[in-house]
Design a protein around this motif. Structure first.
Motif, mmCIF file in Angstrom:
data_model
loop_
_atom_site.group_PDB
_atom_site.id
_atom_site.type_symbol
_atom_site.label_atom_id
_atom_site.label_comp_id
_atom_site.label_asym_id
_atom_site.label_seq_id
_atom_site.Cartn_x
_atom_site.Cartn_y
_atom_site.Cartn_z
ATOM 1 N N PHE A 181 2.527 3.018 0.744
ATOM 2 C CA PHE A 181 2.562 3.721 2.027
ATOM 3 C C PHE A 181 1.909 2.891 3.132
ATOM 4 O O PHE A 181 2.350 2.925 4.287
ATOM 5 C CB PHE A 181 1.877 5.079 1.902
ATOM 6 N N ALA A 182 0.852 2.149 2.798
ATOM 7 C CA ALA A 182 0.215 1.287 3.795
ATOM 8 C C ALA A 182 1.181 0.202 4.263
ATOM 9 O O ALA A 182 1.241 -0.134 5.455
ATOM 10 C CB ALA A 182 -1.053 0.663 3.213
ATOM 11 N N VAL A 183 1.954 -0.334 3.330
ATOM 12 C CA VAL A 183 2.963 -1.338 3.684
ATOM 13 C C VAL A 183 4.035 -0.715 4.573
ATOM 14 O O VAL A 183 4.457 -1.300 5.582
ATOM 15 C CB VAL A 183 3.588 -1.935 2.408
ATOM 16 N N ILE A 184 4.474 0.480 4.210
ATOM 17 C CA ILE A 184 5.509 1.168 4.989
ATOM 18 C C ILE A 184 5.006 1.477 6.396
ATOM 19 O O ILE A 184 5.750 1.368 7.378
ATOM 20 C CB ILE A 184 5.948 2.455 4.265
ATOM 21 N N ASP A 185 3.736 1.856 6.510
ATOM 22 C CA ASP A 185 3.140 2.115 7.822
ATOM 23 C C ASP A 185 3.251 0.872 8.706
ATOM 24 O O ASP A 185 3.652 0.951 9.876
ATOM 25 C CB ASP A 185 1.679 2.523 7.637
ATOM 26 N N GLY A 186 2.920 -0.280 8.141
ATOM 27 C CA GLY A 186 3.043 -1.526 8.897
ATOM 28 C C GLY A 186 4.484 -1.850 9.241
ATOM 29 O O GLY A 186 4.782 -2.328 10.344
ATOM 30 N N ASP A 187 5.383 -1.584 8.301
ATOM 31 C CA ASP A 187 6.805 -1.820 8.570
ATOM 32 C C ASP A 187 7.293 -0.960 9.731
ATOM 33 O O ASP A 187 8.059 -1.422 10.585
ATOM 34 C CB ASP A 187 7.634 -1.507 7.320
ATOM 35 N N MET A 188 6.871 0.288 9.758
ATOM 36 C CA MET A 188 7.311 1.169 10.839
ATOM 37 C C MET A 188 6.786 0.692 12.189
ATOM 38 O O MET A 188 7.487 0.788 13.205
ATOM 39 C CB MET A 188 6.880 2.610 10.561
#
Length: 207
Positions: A139-146
């Motif tokens: 989820f932390a990676v996805i947050d950065g992707d967004m």
């Protein structure tokens, strides 16, 4: 002895082309390992004028928006739930769909990637996870992707490629709604909302 005609030269094996790509170059593209192809593209783009990169991303957008583009990975099975483990485990399907989203926003189609991220968020609405497990890391990676997708979308709007602004605003509103649904769901079981940066960035963006 007469000089060879230009027609004869154009029909020579070394100058034949497939879809405007030299036959030998096309052979390399079709058979090179992915790592070698990526390295070659990076070397080419870094050594050429900025207009080359612009032409490359334009071609990428054309491909990604065409009917022949690779289909979107199915978003249904993004996390594996093991009855004996507290944390959901991200599946290969999650990383496949993330790769698709990254290709979209990397090519300047950030607004289109919003729908992919919204589907990921909504797929995870019923999950619970620990603060330091595999799901939290994903989820932390996805947050950065967004956050990167939002930046891509801003550039898309500013450049005039965003199309109908009402449609663009609807895509933003859908992602914002998905983030709100996630925040509400996490608060109900006392977890930490994992997409703070993306939500904050999206909240202050007005156009």
């Amino acid at each position: 002895m007469p000089a060879p005609s230009s027609d004869a030269f154009n029909r020579s094996p070394d100058s034949r082309s497939l879809n405007h790509v030299n036959l030998m170059v096309d052979s390399f593209i079709a058979n090179a390992r992915v790592e070698d192809l990526r390295a070659t593209v990076r070397i080419l783009l870094s050594s050429m004028p900025p207009s080359t990169a612009q032409a490359f991303t334009k071609a990428a957008r054309s491909r990604l928006s065409s009917s022949n583009a690779s289909p979107l990975p199915h978003p249904q099975f993004l996390f594996y739930l093991d009855g004996g483990v507290d944390d959901p485990t991200p599946t290969a399907g999650l990383y496949d769909i993330l790769a698709h989203a990254r290709a979209l926003y990397g090519a300047g189609m950030g607004l289109t990637s919003f729908g992919v991220f919204a589907s990921i968020i909504r797929t995870a609405l019923g999950l619970r996870w620990t603060s330091f497990g595999a799901a939290a890391e994903a989820f932390a990676v996805i947050d950065g992707d967004m956050c990167q997708a939002i930046q891509s979308s801003k550039e898309e709007i500013d450049s005039g490629r965003g199309g109908d602004l009402d449609i663009a605003r609807a895509k933003v509103a859908d992602l914002r709604a998905a983030l709100k649904e996630s925040s509400d769901a996490v608060s109900r079981w006392g977890g930490d909302f994992p997409f703070d940066r993306a939500a904050a960035t999206l909240d202050v963006w007005k156009f």
